[in-house]
Design a protein around this motif. Structure first.
Motif, PDB file in Angstrom:
ATOM      1  N   ARG A 112       0.890  -1.225  -0.131  1.00  0.00           N
ATOM      2  CA  ARG A 112      -0.017  -0.117  -0.075  1.00  0.00           C
ATOM      3  C   ARG A 112       1.020   1.350  -0.130  1.00  0.00           C
ATOM      4  O   ARG A 112       0.572   2.357  -0.976  1.00  0.00           O
ATOM      5  N   ALA A 113       1.910   1.342   0.739  1.00  0.00           N
ATOM      6  CA  ALA A 113       2.703   2.324   0.701  1.00  0.00           C
ATOM      7  C   ALA A 113       3.497   2.536  -0.631  1.00  0.00           C
ATOM      8  O   ALA A 113       3.599   3.649  -0.908  1.00  0.00           O
ATOM      9  N   MET A 114       4.147   1.354  -1.038  1.00  0.00           N
ATOM     10  CA  MET A 114       4.540   1.579  -2.427  1.00  0.00           C
ATOM     11  C   MET A 114       3.562   2.119  -3.316  1.00  0.00           C
ATOM     12  O   MET A 114       3.861   2.990  -4.210  1.00  0.00           O
ATOM     13  N   GLY A 115       2.570   1.562  -3.404  1.00  0.00           N
ATOM     14  CA  GLY A 115       1.374   2.016  -4.459  1.00  0.00           C
ATOM     15  C   GLY A 115       1.045   3.477  -4.372  1.00  0.00           C
ATOM     16  O   GLY A 115       0.838   4.118  -5.410  1.00  0.00           O
ATOM     17  N   ALA A 116       0.983   3.875  -3.274  1.00  0.00           N
ATOM     18  CA  ALA A 116       0.785   5.426  -2.952  1.00  0.00           C
ATOM     19  C   ALA A 116       1.985   6.231  -3.497  1.00  0.00           C
ATOM     20  O   ALA A 116       1.823   7.232  -3.997  1.00  0.00           O
ATOM     21  N   MET A 117       3.261   5.777  -2.980  1.00  0.00           N
ATOM     22  CA  MET A 117       4.569   6.406  -3.541  1.00  0.00           C
ATOM     23  C   MET A 117       4.407   6.455  -5.201  1.00  0.00           C
ATOM     24  O   MET A 117       4.934   7.585  -5.733  1.00  0.00           O
ATOM     25  N   LEU A 118       4.152   5.628  -5.688  1.00  0.00           N
ATOM     26  CA  LEU A 118       4.021   5.552  -7.281  1.00  0.00           C
ATOM     27  C   LEU A 118       3.130   6.527  -7.918  1.00  0.00           C
ATOM     28  O   LEU A 118       3.169   6.648  -9.130  1.00  0.00           O
ATOM     29  N   THR A 119       2.136   6.871  -6.989  1.00  0.00           N
ATOM     30  CA  THR A 119       1.198   7.915  -7.440  1.00  0.00           C
ATOM     31  C   THR A 119       1.451   9.350  -7.385  1.00  0.00           C
ATOM     32  O   THR A 119       0.909  10.360  -7.913  1.00  0.00           O
ATOM     33  N   MET A 120       2.717   9.640  -6.439  1.00  0.00           N
ATOM     34  CA  MET A 120       3.021  10.837  -6.249  1.00  0.00           C
ATOM     35  C   MET A 120       4.371  11.328  -6.932  1.00  0.00           C
ATOM     36  O   MET A 120       4.972  10.826  -7.755  1.00  0.00           O
ATOM     37  N   HIS A 121       4.467  12.723  -6.974  1.00  0.00           N
ATOM     38  CA  HIS A 121       5.677  13.389  -7.535  1.00  0.00           C
ATOM     39  C   HIS A 121       6.490  13.750  -6.039  1.00  0.00           C
ATOM     40  O   HIS A 121       7.275  12.909  -5.787  1.00  0.00           O
ATOM     41  N   LEU A 181       7.105  13.577  -2.403  1.00  0.00           N
ATOM     42  CA  LEU A 181       6.623  12.548  -1.536  1.00  0.00           C
ATOM     43  C   LEU A 181       5.967  13.450  -0.387  1.00  0.00           C
ATOM     44  O   LEU A 181       6.414  14.040   0.013  1.00  0.00           O
ATOM     45  N   ASP A 182       4.810  12.758  -0.039  1.00  0.00           N
ATOM     46  CA  ASP A 182       3.981  13.330   1.054  1.00  0.00           C
ATOM     47  C   ASP A 182       3.878  12.118   2.233  1.00  0.00           C
ATOM     48  O   ASP A 182       3.152  11.195   2.238  1.00  0.00           O
ATOM     49  N   ILE A 183       4.558  12.373   3.394  1.00  0.00           N
ATOM     50  CA  ILE A 183       4.718  11.484   4.322  1.00  0.00           C
ATOM     51  C   ILE A 183       3.297  11.231   4.958  1.00  0.00           C
ATOM     52  O   ILE A 183       3.008   9.815   5.108  1.00  0.00           O
ATOM     53  N   ALA A 184       2.791  12.089   5.316  1.00  0.00           N
ATOM     54  CA  ALA A 184       1.429  11.740   6.023  1.00  0.00           C
ATOM     55  C   ALA A 184       0.434  11.035   5.087  1.00  0.00           C
ATOM     56  O   ALA A 184      -0.330   9.910   5.482  1.00  0.00           O
ATOM     57  N   ALA A 185       0.490  11.076   3.626  1.00  0.00           N
ATOM     58  CA  ALA A 185      -0.408  10.247   2.783  1.00  0.00           C
ATOM     59  C   ALA A 185       0.138   9.008   2.644  1.00  0.00           C
ATOM     60  O   ALA A 185      -0.657   8.004   2.653  1.00  0.00           O
ATOM     61  N   LEU A 186       1.508   8.916   2.911  1.00  0.00           N
ATOM     62  CA  LEU A 186       2.124   7.405   2.613  1.00  0.00           C
ATOM     63  C   LEU A 186       1.589   6.631   3.951  1.00  0.00           C
ATOM     64  O   LEU A 186       1.570   5.448   3.833  1.00  0.00           O
ATOM     65  N   GLU A 187       1.839   7.457   4.979  1.00  0.00           N
ATOM     66  CA  GLU A 187       1.333   6.726   6.324  1.00  0.00           C
ATOM     67  C   GLU A 187      -0.114   6.445   6.286  1.00  0.00           C
ATOM     68  O   GLU A 187      -0.399   5.195   6.752  1.00  0.00           O
ATOM     69  N   ARG A 188      -0.972   7.157   5.587  1.00  0.00           N
ATOM     70  CA  ARG A 188      -2.578   6.815   5.698  1.00  0.00           C
ATOM     71  C   ARG A 188      -2.683   5.464   4.722  1.00  0.00           C
ATOM     72  O   ARG A 188      -3.341   4.671   4.971  1.00  0.00           O
ATOM     73  N   ALA A 189      -2.007   5.645   3.799  1.00  0.00           N
ATOM     74  CA  ALA A 189      -1.928   4.339   2.549  1.00  0.00           C
ATOM     75  C   ALA A 189      -1.349   3.082   3.563  1.00  0.00           C
ATOM     76  O   ALA A 189      -1.884   2.019   3.454  1.00  0.00           O
ATOM     77  N   TYR A 190      -0.303   3.261   4.071  1.00  0.00           N
ATOM     78  CA  TYR A 190       0.379   2.130   4.809  1.00  0.00           C
ATOM     79  C   TYR A 190      -0.539   1.673   5.742  1.00  0.00           C
ATOM     80  O   TYR A 190      -0.658   0.349   6.057  1.00  0.00           O
ATOM     81  N   ALA A 191      -1.375   2.408   6.640  1.00  0.00           N
ATOM     82  CA  ALA A 191      -2.235   1.958   7.545  1.00  0.00           C
ATOM     83  C   ALA A 191      -3.646   1.415   7.001  1.00  0.00           C
ATOM     84  O   ALA A 191      -4.394   0.866   7.840  1.00  0.00           O
ATOM     85  N   GLY A 192      -3.720   1.560   5.681  1.00  0.00           N
ATOM     86  CA  GLY A 192      -4.951   0.899   4.981  1.00  0.00           C
ATOM     87  C   GLY A 192      -6.128   1.945   5.212  1.00  0.00           C
ATOM     88  O   GLY A 192      -7.272   1.652   4.973  1.00  0.00           O
ATOM     89  N   GLU A 193      -5.852   3.223   5.241  1.00  0.00           N
ATOM     90  CA  GLU A 193      -7.061   4.230   5.444  1.00  0.00           C
ATOM     91  C   GLU A 193      -7.411   4.838   4.053  1.00  0.00           C
ATOM     92  O   GLU A 193      -6.394   5.195   3.024  1.00  0.00           O
TER      93      GLU A 193
END
Length: 160
Positions: free
Chosen positions: A137-146, A148-160
Motif C-alpha cells: 500500500r505504501a509503495m502503491g501510494a508512492m508510485l502516484t506521487m511526485h 513525496l507526502d509522508i502523511a499520505a504515505l502513512e495513511r496508505a500504509y495503515a490502510g486508510e
C-alpha cells in the motif's frame, strides 16, 4: 595500495563551478576545495575552470567542465535521506528552483541535469515492512506521487 575512498566526477558543460557552489550552499557538511584552471596549453581558454573539487554532505565530488559531449541521465542519481516532511519539502523546492523539475516518485532533476531522489526515511521503513500488504500500500501510494507526502504515505500504509 591507497584507499582514500571514492570521488564522484560530474561532467558539466561549463557549469562546474556554479554547480559546486550550489551544492555546497544546499547541504550541510560541505565545502569547496581546489579549483584547477586551464593554462595557455589548455584545455579551453587560459584561466577557465577545468575542475573544481567539493564536498557535499560529506561526499567527495569533482566537477569537470568537459563540454557538451556527455549529459546526465536518470541512470545515475543521488539519494537524499530526509528525516521528515520539512526536509523533503526543502530539498525538493531547492533542487527545482532555477530550472530544475520535479519528477515522479520523489525524483528531482536540478538545473544542471543531475538527478536526485528526495526520500523520507519513513518511506524506506514502510516499504521494507515484512507485512507485504502494508508495504504494498505504501509503495502503491508512492508510485502516484511526485514530491513525496509522508502523511499520505502513512495513511496508505495503515490502510486508510
Amino acid at each position: 595500495m591507497s584507499t582514500d575512498g571514492f570521488t564522484t566526477c560530474l561532467w558539466f558543460d561549463g557549469q562546474a563551478e556554479e554547480a559546486a557552489d550550489f551544492y555546497v550552499s544546499l547541504f550541510e557538511n560541505s565545502e569547496r576545495g581546489r579549483t584547477v584552471r586551464a593554462t595557455e596549453a589548455g584545455p579551453g581558454p587560459a584561466g577557465s575552470v577545468v575542475t573544481v573539487d567539493f564536498v557535499a554532505n560529506g561526499q567527495k565530488f569533482v566537477g569537470l567542465n568537459g563540454g557538451p559531449e556527455f549529459t546526465f541521465t536518470e541512470a545515475v542519481s543521488f539519494q537524499i535521506d530526509c528525516a521528515d516532511q520539512t526536509e523533503v519539502d526543502f530539498y525538493s523546492r531547492a533542487l527545482v528552483e532555477g530550472g530544475g523539475e520535479q519528477g515522479p516518485c520523489g525524483w528531482v532533476k536540478d538545473r544542471f541535469g543531475v538527478s536526485w531522489q528526495v526520500v523520507p526515511a519513513r518511506l524506506t521503513e514502510m516499504i521494507s515492512d515484512p507485512d507485504r500488504a502494508r508495504a504494498g500500500r505504501a509503495m502503491g501510494a508512492m508510485l502516484t506521487m511526485h514530491k513525496l507526502d509522508i502523511a499520505a504515505l502513512e495513511r496508505a500504509y495503515a490502510g486508510e
